[in-house]
Write a protein that holds these residues in place. Structure first.
Motif, mmCIF file in Angstrom:
data_model
loop_
_atom_site.group_PDB
_atom_site.id
_atom_site.type_symbol
_atom_site.label_atom_id
_atom_site.label_comp_id
_atom_site.label_asym_id
_atom_site.label_seq_id
_atom_site.Cartn_x
_atom_site.Cartn_y
_atom_site.Cartn_z
ATOM 1 N N LEU D 19 0.863 -1.285 -0.055
ATOM 2 C CA LEU D 19 0.005 0.224 -0.040
ATOM 3 C C LEU D 19 0.913 1.160 0.176
ATOM 4 C CD1 LEU D 19 -2.722 -1.177 2.589
ATOM 5 C CD2 LEU D 19 -2.867 -0.730 -0.163
ATOM 6 N N TRP D 20 2.011 1.270 0.864
ATOM 7 C CA TRP D 20 2.872 2.477 0.957
ATOM 8 C C TRP D 20 3.437 2.522 -0.668
ATOM 9 C CZ3 TRP D 20 4.597 6.748 1.607
ATOM 10 C CH2 TRP D 20 5.994 7.123 1.733
ATOM 11 N N SER D 22 2.365 1.609 -3.338
ATOM 12 C CA SER D 22 1.191 2.164 -4.253
ATOM 13 C C SER D 22 1.001 3.699 -4.279
ATOM 14 C CB SER D 22 -0.023 1.348 -4.241
ATOM 15 O OG SER D 22 -0.645 1.755 -3.038
ATOM 16 N N VAL D 23 1.563 4.213 -3.001
ATOM 17 C CA VAL D 23 1.493 5.742 -3.070
ATOM 18 C C VAL D 23 2.674 6.400 -3.281
ATOM 19 C CG1 VAL D 23 1.202 7.549 -1.407
ATOM 20 C CG2 VAL D 23 -0.353 5.766 -1.239
ATOM 21 N N TRP D 27 3.840 9.293 -6.549
ATOM 22 C CA TRP D 27 4.342 10.543 -6.015
ATOM 23 C C TRP D 27 5.488 10.709 -6.773
ATOM 24 C CZ3 TRP D 27 8.420 12.080 -3.030
ATOM 25 C CH2 TRP D 27 8.133 13.427 -2.524
ATOM 26 N N THR D 178 4.913 -3.491 -7.070
ATOM 27 C CA THR D 178 3.651 -3.065 -5.953
ATOM 28 C C THR D 178 2.734 -4.093 -6.102
ATOM 29 O OG1 THR D 178 4.374 -0.600 -6.299
ATOM 30 C CG2 THR D 178 2.389 -1.224 -5.172
ATOM 31 N N ILE D 229 -6.421 -1.868 -6.502
ATOM 32 C CA ILE D 229 -5.720 -1.058 -5.241
ATOM 33 C C ILE D 229 -4.635 0.120 -5.834
ATOM 34 C CG2 ILE D 229 -4.421 -1.040 -3.037
ATOM 35 C CD1 ILE D 229 -5.900 -3.553 -2.546
ATOM 36 N N ASN D 233 -4.872 4.074 -5.801
ATOM 37 C CA ASN D 233 -3.958 5.063 -5.106
ATOM 38 C C ASN D 233 -3.408 5.891 -6.130
ATOM 39 O OD1 ASN D 233 -4.757 3.765 -2.956
ATOM 40 N ND2 ASN D 233 -2.702 2.832 -1.994
ATOM 41 N N TYR D 234 -2.871 5.332 -7.298
ATOM 42 C CA TYR D 234 -2.268 6.303 -8.054
ATOM 43 C C TYR D 234 -2.971 7.277 -8.536
ATOM 44 C CZ TYR D 234 0.344 7.274 -12.724
ATOM 45 O OH TYR D 234 1.028 7.786 -13.426
ATOM 46 N N LEU D 236 -5.370 8.621 -6.793
ATOM 47 C CA LEU D 236 -5.457 9.770 -5.623
ATOM 48 C C LEU D 236 -4.263 10.682 -5.466
ATOM 49 C CD1 LEU D 236 -7.073 7.351 -2.874
ATOM 50 C CD2 LEU D 236 -8.276 9.126 -4.125
ATOM 51 N N VAL D 237 -3.200 10.026 -5.675
ATOM 52 C CA VAL D 237 -2.042 10.531 -5.660
ATOM 53 C C VAL D 237 -2.157 11.919 -6.753
ATOM 54 C CG1 VAL D 237 0.604 10.584 -5.901
ATOM 55 C CG2 VAL D 237 -0.472 8.811 -4.557
#
Lengths: 275, 275, 275, 275
Positions: D19-20, D22-23, D27, D178, D229, D233-234, D236-237
């Motif tokens: 999860l980390w 994927s952020v 980023w 990831t 997931i 997350n991609y 959202l970032v």
């Protein structure tokens, strides 16, 4: 054709191709380095080679089909498949024929994308391996063993040729391919000698563990021999070209600079800085 | 759907995609070379294609779920899994649907990184192969044999598509992918004809060694046919574009220059000197 | 030589090569970065190393052939193969000898294409793995198990070395190769200790599941140890060179810039725009 | 730890890392594109992450060793290996710890070559797969089946991470990695739920063919979930960064240009002409 000739013939075919490549690729390599104007000459050579390979394949197909006990193009007759072994061998030749044809087209027709020739050659080698893999069922151990080694040469060659799609004209990959073709050629002869001893020598015991062990080792010797043949021919081509040039008063070829101060990766990573 | 239609339908699906790709990629290749202004047009085409592929997949999922003897979205019922075969097929379609969706997003949304579409497509093909691999257990030899060949097309395709993540827009890799999709399509039809003879022809003996041997060879013929289809369509596209351009008085496309005086490796090694 | 010494000797051979490489490659890497004029010096070093490797291999061959119970160059005698084990070991040494020879030639003869040395080394490693694979038949489980792990190191190494044909002078690939050679060296010693306990320690139960489990884990510990050795030697070389340079008043080496603003792929895709 | 917790703990570990990542990777990707000055900030982040991963691994080792029925660092006791399962798990954690350590060093110490961190991570993943492979012997079919799927994620991940040695900072490879880590995390939970049902639900029949079939399909669903997931997350970032920048009055990021008029291969082949 499960006899001595049936192995000697394809063996000779591969051996001739391998020997020819072990001369052609060094020749091309040395000329590339000199940026000579022989490009046109080289292309004609490639076309002739591909034509001969195609011809060989057609002869192979015809031989498999029209030998006295061949299928004569009959595939299915009275609820039985006719001579599937010959048909399988014909299929192998067919793929090599198509590979030769595509090679020709690559040089004759300008809109064929570079690399397709390598792709089709890789597939021809793959199909040979694929058919061999399912070919060698229900046979005595030595027979299985000795045929299965061909798969190493074939699948190794398939991967290497596929790499040439991307890294075209890499002399090392070309020489590797050459050595594998020679290996295949000599190994076919070896299979013939072991499974069908031609000069009245006694049969090999197909279940003897020691025979299996020797054959395993023998395969690696064949590869060593193939490497040596490639190396010798490479040197001969170099000597010949150097002598030719000296006579003609031309410059001496100084090819390889042993530079490694910039690795590939560094170049990639720092690419944006240095340019 | 273990019947003729259950193999003919996905076969047709893959065949249509393959035939379309065998037109699209040459078309794209020739336009790229001319650095034409049709980029925008091409992107729209890709989006439409991806949308249709997604639609097909949704139809496939719905068909698998809501055929009369389908699971109707029930997965677990009274301590039994419901129609797992249909669920597995739905899963395969689902992945191809997701792959189509990601393809669309790649062209519609600017912040999706290039290559993700190929990655997801490679995974869709992998999942199909993965499910097939565990699918074909406890079946008669011919059934296992004929299905297992699909795995060659699938895993070969998976590797090749994964390579496109790095070597994107390589026409040879694209044509290879195209040929494998066509192969898959025709092979599904072949499976249908062999396992569920449609026109009242007699059943195949599933344990006959000769049938296995023929089917093995037949698979390589299918690949040859796939290669021919790709080659013919490639040529047709070229002829069509050339004729179009002649009419329009435009320049003739002269694409490929057979240059190889700088190998990749040399370029890398001497890169720092020459620049 | 199925005894303790027969495993300790090749183990030491690989260990020495690995330890030497773990010093040589960092040394080369740091010098490359400084674009120093030591190129010539480095080439001489390579030639000496290759000569020593060739010498070791010749000694290995002679030892295998002329130990008291060796074959003394007899291969076939009175309808029996003579000491095939020794012949197989000789073959392995022979390939490493040829690899050393080709390494020498690469630096001595200017027309040998770069990369051939790596190709032949990859094949030498492959042949070792190939012979081992067929070597370890009909043995107790622990014996098979412990030998089979070598195949991971060998085939992994083969692929990695083959990659060096294309990505030459990549320090990471070189260090990976180094770690695998050290692993092979220590593992040979481990095999010797397990199968032929030297100091009168009791024999291992070759069928005990727990022993198999421990040996599996032990193999990964060996790799960890190999990694640590490489890391320590890398650091020592760095410290030594830094100290040398400080004394000489030279500049301090600042090697690696952590840049990643341009990925490889982006560079490829946008390459035409930015240049 | 063959119970529910013993699978939930590592599962959570991998899930958190996945999860980390994927952020983190999106980023990084968006910042790279803007050539922002946050390089320094990013490096600090990497160091912290690697430190936490190392810490987790140390905790894992300690937990495996010092749980009440753990080996308490005893390996061999009274002619028996002590708790080899715990030792194997400790070894896995150990390798991930070393990988974290090397990651830290890559950013802290300037003379560590880039790519070594990826190499060691690939080896850590390989060792996990290697130990698992020999781990799952002599167990009921469902148990073997469900564990063996981890090998796909592990060996696939190993190859992908190894590719990052050469193609570093490729966002697609990073996102692939990831997704595989997330897959591993959720699959550990799944194994826990299937083999050790936690809430008093009835046990699964480990020999039921339908259960095997469902689990196979379930694995591909897990991968789909992992992909989703990553995608969410991609996005959202991306949204978050865009909003941040709009507030700050900065320029909007327009990242990807869909250009493909120069393929990689063409660039290589014609490289010498165009430059």
């Amino acid at each position: 054709m499960a006899n001595f000739k049936g192995h000697a013939l394809p063996g000779s075919f591969f051996l001739i191709v391998g020997l020819w490549w072990s001369v052609k690729y060094p020749w091309k390599y040395f000329h590339q380095k000199r940026k000579s104007s022989r490009q046109h000459q080289y292309e004609r050579l490639e076309i002739i080679e591909a034509a001969i390979r195609t011809l060989f394949s057609v002869i192979g197909i015809l031989a498999e089909q029209f030998v006295p006990d061949g299928p004569h193009l009959h595939l299915y007759h009275e609820n039985h498949w006719v001579k599937l072994m010959n048909w399988q061998h014909s299929t192998m030749y067919l793929f090599f024929g198509v590979s030769g044809l595509v090679d020709m087209l690559t040089y004759l027709v300008t809109h064929v994308p570079l690399g397709v020739d390598r792709l089709v050659m890789a597939m021809a080698v793959f199909v040979e391996g694929f058919l061999f893999y399912y070919h060698v069922h229900n046979r005595p151990p030595l027979d299985q063993h000795i045929h299965s080694f061909l798969l190493f040469a074939l699948f190794g060659g398939c991967v290497s040729i596929f790499l040439e799609v991307i890294f075209r004209d890499n002399i090392v990959l070309e020489l590797f391919r050459t050595s594998l073709v020679i290996l295949q050629g000599t190994w076919f002869w070896q299979i013939g000698f072991v499974l069908f001893p031609p000069f009245g020598t006694p049969e090999w015991d197909q279940n003897d563990e020691a025979n299996l062990m020797f054959i395993t080792m023998c395969f690696s010797w064949h590869y060593l021999a193939a490497l040596c043949i490639v190396a010798v021919n490479y040197s001969l081509v170099h000597c010949f070209l150097t002598r030719m040039r000296r006579r003609g008063g031309g410059e001496i070829i100084g090819i390889q600079k042993l530079k490694s101060d910039h690795t590939y990766q560094t170049a990639l990573l720092n690419g944006s800085d240095e340019e």
